[in-house]
Design a protein around this motif. Structure first.
Motif, short mmCIF file in Angstrom:
data_model
loop_
_atom_site.label_atom_id
_atom_site.label_comp_id
_atom_site.label_asym_id
_atom_site.label_seq_id
_atom_site.Cartn_x
_atom_site.Cartn_y
_atom_site.Cartn_z
N UNK A 19 -21.36 -22.92 23.20
CA UNK A 19 -22.21 -23.36 24.30
C UNK A 19 -21.42 -23.52 25.58
N UNK A 20 -20.29 -24.25 25.50
CA UNK A 20 -19.42 -24.43 26.66
C UNK A 20 -18.02 -24.77 26.15
N UNK A 21 -17.11 -23.82 26.30
CA UNK A 21 -15.72 -24.04 25.90
C UNK A 21 -14.92 -24.52 27.10
N UNK A 22 -13.69 -24.93 26.87
CA UNK A 22 -12.81 -25.31 27.99
C UNK A 22 -12.62 -24.12 28.92
N UNK A 23 -12.55 -22.90 28.37
CA UNK A 23 -12.42 -21.70 29.22
C UNK A 23 -13.65 -21.52 30.10
N UNK A 24 -14.85 -21.72 29.51
CA UNK A 24 -16.09 -21.63 30.28
C UNK A 24 -16.08 -22.64 31.42
N UNK A 25 -15.69 -23.87 31.11
CA UNK A 25 -15.68 -24.94 32.12
C UNK A 25 -14.70 -24.61 33.23
N UNK A 26 -13.51 -24.11 32.88
CA UNK A 26 -12.52 -23.77 33.90
C UNK A 26 -12.99 -22.63 34.80
N UNK A 27 -13.84 -21.75 34.27
CA UNK A 27 -14.34 -20.61 35.06
C UNK A 27 -15.60 -20.94 35.84
N UNK A 28 -16.21 -22.09 35.59
CA UNK A 28 -17.43 -22.49 36.31
C UNK A 28 -17.08 -22.81 37.77
N UNK A 112 -9.81 -29.86 34.09
CA UNK A 112 -8.57 -29.88 34.85
C UNK A 112 -7.55 -28.91 34.30
N UNK A 113 -7.45 -28.83 32.97
CA UNK A 113 -6.51 -27.88 32.38
C UNK A 113 -6.81 -27.67 30.91
N UNK A 114 -6.46 -26.49 30.47
CA UNK A 114 -6.54 -26.17 29.04
C UNK A 114 -5.23 -26.65 28.42
N UNK A 115 -5.32 -27.18 27.22
CA UNK A 115 -4.12 -27.58 26.48
C UNK A 115 -4.01 -26.68 25.25
N UNK A 116 -2.91 -26.80 24.55
CA UNK A 116 -2.87 -26.18 23.23
C UNK A 116 -3.91 -26.90 22.40
N UNK A 117 -4.46 -26.26 21.39
CA UNK A 117 -5.46 -26.92 20.55
C UNK A 117 -4.77 -27.99 19.70
N UNK A 118 -5.24 -29.22 19.85
CA UNK A 118 -4.76 -30.32 19.02
C UNK A 118 -5.85 -30.52 17.97
N UNK A 119 -5.64 -29.90 16.83
CA UNK A 119 -6.67 -29.86 15.79
C UNK A 119 -6.86 -31.17 15.06
N UNK A 120 -8.00 -31.27 14.42
CA UNK A 120 -8.34 -32.46 13.65
C UNK A 120 -7.29 -32.79 12.58
N UNK A 121 -6.80 -31.81 11.81
CA UNK A 121 -5.77 -32.15 10.81
C UNK A 121 -4.51 -32.75 11.45
N UNK A 122 -4.08 -32.20 12.59
CA UNK A 122 -2.90 -32.74 13.28
C UNK A 122 -3.18 -34.15 13.79
N UNK A 123 -4.37 -34.36 14.34
CA UNK A 123 -4.72 -35.69 14.83
C UNK A 123 -4.71 -36.70 13.68
N UNK A 124 -5.31 -36.31 12.55
CA UNK A 124 -5.35 -37.21 11.37
C UNK A 124 -3.96 -37.52 10.84
N UNK A 155 -2.00 -37.08 26.05
CA UNK A 155 -1.72 -36.32 27.27
C UNK A 155 -0.24 -36.18 27.56
N UNK A 156 0.57 -37.15 27.19
CA UNK A 156 2.00 -37.11 27.51
C UNK A 156 2.86 -36.53 26.40
N UNK A 157 2.46 -36.74 25.14
CA UNK A 157 3.33 -36.33 24.03
C UNK A 157 2.83 -35.12 23.25
N UNK A 158 1.50 -34.93 23.20
CA UNK A 158 0.97 -33.89 22.34
C UNK A 158 0.46 -32.65 23.10
N UNK A 159 -0.20 -32.85 24.21
CA UNK A 159 -0.89 -31.76 24.89
C UNK A 159 0.03 -30.66 25.39
#
Length: 161
Positions: A19-28, A112-124, A155-159
């Motif tokens: 529906x709306x990805x970070x890429x879509x939002x950055x291109x809007x 504001x910016x795309x980051x690397x994907x911080x996936x759910x398994x990594x977050x957990x 934002x400071x350590x993972x993104x």
């Protein structure tokens, strides 16, 4: 101590990338999209009562093969009625929402910016994030508050990794 009305908040906002990805939002235009389709009262109340223009947003891809944080954004507008509630062709149509007293709201979100994907398994698997709302059992809200400590860590350590 910061006065509550000037305190900034941070949020995790889920969007299906189809529906709306970070890429879509950055291109809007202005990298800004209307955050439509919120149909949960608690999420709506966060937008209505707690969000402020300028608040930080973790842009989260959901309902996809690899859910996770995909970008950083900010709240870019006050609330206004979500027009999809009045559109019979929209999957978010709500025939019980009166035009003179709309039930559902939206806010504009500026990517504001795309980051690397911080996936759910990594977050957990990250001890610093164990009590993050989105990781709690049964948490299905599309908008959740993010603590200052979690915001800073992500934002400071993972993104940027």
């Amino acid at each position: 101590m910061t006065h509550p009305s000037t305190a900034r908040h941070h949020w995790l906002m889920k969007s299906e990338p189809g529906e709306c990805s970070i890429d879509d939002a950055l291109q809007a235009p202005g990298a800004t999209v209307a955050w439509t389709g919120v149909r949960n009262y608690q999420a709506r109340n966060f937008m209505r009562d707690a969000m402020q223009v300028g608040d930080g947003v973790l842009f989260y891809h959901s309902s996809c093969p690899e859910p996770g944080i995909a970008g950083i954004a900010r709240v870019a507008s006050d609330t206004r009625p979500d027009p999809t509630q009045f559109d019979p062709s929209s999957p978010y149509f709500d025939p019980k929402s009166p035009a003179d007293k709309p039930r559902w709201l939206l806010r504009d979100v500026q990517a504001l910016k795309k980051t690397r994907l911080i996936g759910l398994p990594e977050m957990r698997a990250t001890p610093e994030l164990t009590d993050m709302v989105v990781l709690q059992r049964g948490s299905r809200l599309s908008i959740t508050p993010v603590s200052e400590a979690h915001w800073r860590f992500i934002t400071e350590k993972m993104a940027g990794r």
